[in-house]
Design an enzyme around this catalytic site. Structure first.
Site, PDB file in Angstrom:
ATOM      1  N   SER A 238       0.834  -1.190   0.000  1.00 10.62           N
ATOM      2  CA  SER A 238       0.000   0.000   0.000  1.00 10.62           C
ATOM      3  C   SER A 238       0.876   1.250   0.000  1.00 10.62           C
ATOM      4  O   SER A 238       1.703   1.428  -0.876  1.00 10.62           O
ATOM      5  CB  SER A 238      -0.976  -0.052   1.180  1.00 10.62           C
ATOM      6  OG  SER A 238      -2.008   0.879   1.034  1.00 10.62           O
ATOM      7  N   ASP A 311      -9.330  -5.361  -5.818  1.00 12.94           N
ATOM      8  CA  ASP A 311      -8.901  -4.348  -4.854  1.00 12.94           C
ATOM      9  C   ASP A 311      -9.928  -3.221  -4.817  1.00 12.94           C
ATOM     10  O   ASP A 311     -10.169  -2.559  -5.826  1.00 12.94           O
ATOM     11  CB  ASP A 311      -7.533  -3.810  -5.273  1.00 12.94           C
ATOM     12  CG  ASP A 311      -6.887  -2.957  -4.192  1.00 12.94           C
ATOM     13  OD1 ASP A 311      -7.615  -2.323  -3.421  1.00 12.94           O
ATOM     14  OD2 ASP A 311      -5.644  -2.923  -4.150  1.00 12.94           O
ATOM     15  N   HIS A 344      -7.045  -5.967  -1.533  1.00 15.61           N
ATOM     16  CA  HIS A 344      -5.907  -5.070  -1.335  1.00 15.61           C
ATOM     17  C   HIS A 344      -4.868  -5.649  -0.380  1.00 15.61           C
ATOM     18  O   HIS A 344      -3.662  -5.545  -0.626  1.00 15.61           O
ATOM     19  CB  HIS A 344      -6.427  -3.733  -0.779  1.00 15.61           C
ATOM     20  CG  HIS A 344      -5.395  -2.661  -0.657  1.00 15.61           C
ATOM     21  ND1 HIS A 344      -4.929  -1.956  -1.738  1.00 15.61           N
ATOM     22  CD2 HIS A 344      -4.737  -2.169   0.429  1.00 15.61           C
ATOM     23  CE1 HIS A 344      -4.022  -1.071  -1.338  1.00 15.61           C
ATOM     24  NE2 HIS A 344      -3.894  -1.185  -0.023  1.00 15.61           N
TER      25      HIS A 344
END
Length: 408
Positions: A238, A311, A344
Site C-alpha cells: 500500500s 482491490d 488489497h
C-alpha cells in the site's frame, strides 16, 4: 482413540502443514474446529469430513463437505478463519509480538456441526484436541530494536555470521511499527529492517514525510556488517509500496522493489460501503485520480508489482495504463502480476481474508475487497513469487536460501 497429528513441529507461518486425524471409526463424520486468539481478537473456522476406510481424515487428501471452506484444502482451517461473534467488526490479526508464536487450538467433534453451533454450544465435548504453534520469527533469528539518528524500527538478523541480502520492509498507513512480515523474511535468510515512518514514538505526523528519512534508512542498512554489498531490496504494501516506488526511482542503492497493492497515484476518499449501513463512520472507497505516476522504471531496480483484481482501495486499471507507457527495454526489469478475486491486503500465506477493517491510526473504515478462496490462493502464490524474486535479484547464495518448509 482419536488423535490429531500435525507436522512439521514449530512451523513458520508460511509452512504448509500436514494435518491428520486418526483413530476414528470407518466412514465416521466429524467436524474440525480451529480457534485463534491474538491481542484479544478471536478468529475461528470449521470443516466437516468423513473418515476413510481406515478411520483417518488427512487434510492433504480428504475433502471438506461443509464449513468455512469446502473441498481439499490442507491449510483451509487457517486461511478461512472468520471473526467470532461478540467482537467489534473489522478487526484484523496483526501479531505484535513476533518472538512469541501464534497458537491455533484445533478440536475434533463428532458429526457435522456448523460454525454457529460451535459458537453457541460451548458444552460440546471434543474427541481429540491439539495446539499448533506457528512462528513469524524463527528461534534462530535475532531481533534488535533500532534507534539511530531519526530512524526507528527493528532489525532482524538470520543465523550465522556471513553477510546476507538486506531488505527494508514498509507497511502502509496503519501507523506504528509492524514486524511480522520482516520477521518472516528474516526467517527465510534475509537481513530485514522493519522501518516505522509514521505514528510511532517520536516520528512526525504523515504530512511531514520526507524522502531523506528513507535515504537515511538505506544508508544505515547498506553499511551494516551483516548486509551484503551491491544493493538492497525494498518490500512495501500500500503506502509502503508507493514509498518504495520513489526509493527505487531516486536511490541507486535500491536494486529490487516488491510493491504489493501499491498506488502509483494520489488517492481521495470516496463513499460509504453499501454493505456497512450499521456504522456511523464511512468505509472509504477510493476514487483513483492519476495526478502523479511514479516512474520507478527510470532507475535500474528490478520491480515486482503484486496486485489484486478485486482491490476496493484503488483502481488497478491505472497500473495497466502506467505499464503501457513504459519503454519496452525497461519492461525487462519489471513484472506485474495480478490475481483474480484478490483484494488489497495481500499478506503472507494462510492469513485470513479481511474484506474491510478499521484503521485506528487514520480513524476510518477501509474496504479492501477480495473473496476468501481466491484471496488465499493469491497470498500463497504471491509469497512464493516474492521470495523467488528477492532470492534471484539480490543474488542470495544457495546455502543462504530458505524456502518455505525448510528449518532454520
Amino acid at each position: 482413540m482419536a488423535a490429531i497429528t500435525v507436522t512439521p513441529d514449530e512451523p513458520l507461518m508460511d509452512d504448509k502443514l500436514t494435518i491428520v486425524v486418526s483413530g476414528l471409526r470407518r466412514h465416521e463424520a466429524v467436524t474440525l474446529y480451529a480457534v485463534l486468539t491474538n491481542d484479544k481478537k478471536t478468529f475461528a473456522s470449521c470443516a466437516s469430513y468423513v473418515a476413510d476406510g481406515s478411520g483417518t481424515v488427512d487434510l492433504e487428501n480428504s475433502s471438506s463437505t461443509q464449513g468455512t471452506y469446502t473441498g481439499v484444502e490442507p491449510m483451509g482451517l487457517f486461511w478461512s478463519m472468520v471473526q467470532s461473534p461478540g467482537q467489534p467488526r473489522g478487526t484484523r490479526i496483526t501479531h505484535k509480538h513476533v518472538s512469541l508464536p501464534l497458537d491455533t487450538h484445533i478440536s475434533v467433534f463428532p458429526g457435522q456441526v456448523t460454525l454457529d453451533q460451535l459458537f453457541l454450544r460451548q458444552d460440546m465435548e471434543a474427541i481429540a484436541k491439539t495446539t499448533v504453534s506457528r512462528w513469524y520469527k524463527s528461534r534462530s533469528v535475532t531481533r534488535h530494536p533500532i534507534k539511530a539518528g531519526r530512524l526507528r524500527g527493528v532489525l532482524f538478523l538470520p543465523p550465522g555470521e556471513e553477510p546476507a541480502p538486506g531488505v527494508i520492509d514498509l507497511f502502509g498507513m496503519i501507523g506504528g511499527l509492524v514486524e511480522f512480515r520482516a520477521a518472516l523474511l528474516a526467517s527465510r535468510g534475509f537481513v530485514v529492517l522493519a522501518l516505522a515512518y509514521v505514528g510511532y514514538k517520536d516520528l512526525p505526523l504523515p504530512c511531514y514525510l520526507n524522502l531523506s528519512y528513507f535515504q537515511e534508512a538505506v544508508d544505515w542498512l547498506s553499511c551494516h556488517p551483516r548486509v551484503r554489498t551491491g544493493g538492497l531490496g525494498v518490500v512495501g504494501v500500500s503506502k509502503g509500496g508507493e514509498i518504495g516506488h520513489v526509493m527505487a526511482r531516486y536511490m541507486p542503492e535500491v536494486k529490487v522493489l516488491v510493491a504489493i497493492s501499491a498506488p502509483t497515484y494520489y488517492v481521495f476518499p470516496g463513499i460509504r460501503h453499501p454493505d456497512d449501513k450499521r456504522h456511523e463512520r464511512d468505509i472509504l472507497h477510493v476514487i483513483s485520480i492519476p495526478i502523479l505516476l511514479f516512474e520507478a522504471w527510470r532507475g535500474d531496480a528490478k520491480i515486482l508489482s503484486i496486485l489484486g483484481e478485486d482491490d476496493q482501495s484503488m483502481n488497478i486499471g491505472l497500473h495497466q495504463r502506467l505499464w503501457n507507457t513504459i519503454p519496452a527495454d525497461k519492461k525487462a526489469n519489471m513484472e506485474m502480476v495480478t490475481y483474480p478475486g484478490a483484494g488489497h491486503l495481500i499478506e503472507p500465506p494462510y492469513t485470513p481474508h479481511y474484506p474491510s477493517s478499521y484503521n485506528n491510526f487514520m480513524d476510518v473504515w477501509l474496504a479492501w475487497g477480495g473473496t476468501p478462496k481466491p484471496h488465499a490462493d493469491a497470498q500463497e502464490k504471491s509469497w512464493r513469487r516474492i521470495l523467488q524474486f528477492l532470492n534471484t535479484h539480490l543474488q542470495m547464495n544457495s546455502e543462504q536460501k530458505f524456502a518455505p518448509g525448510s528449518k532454520l
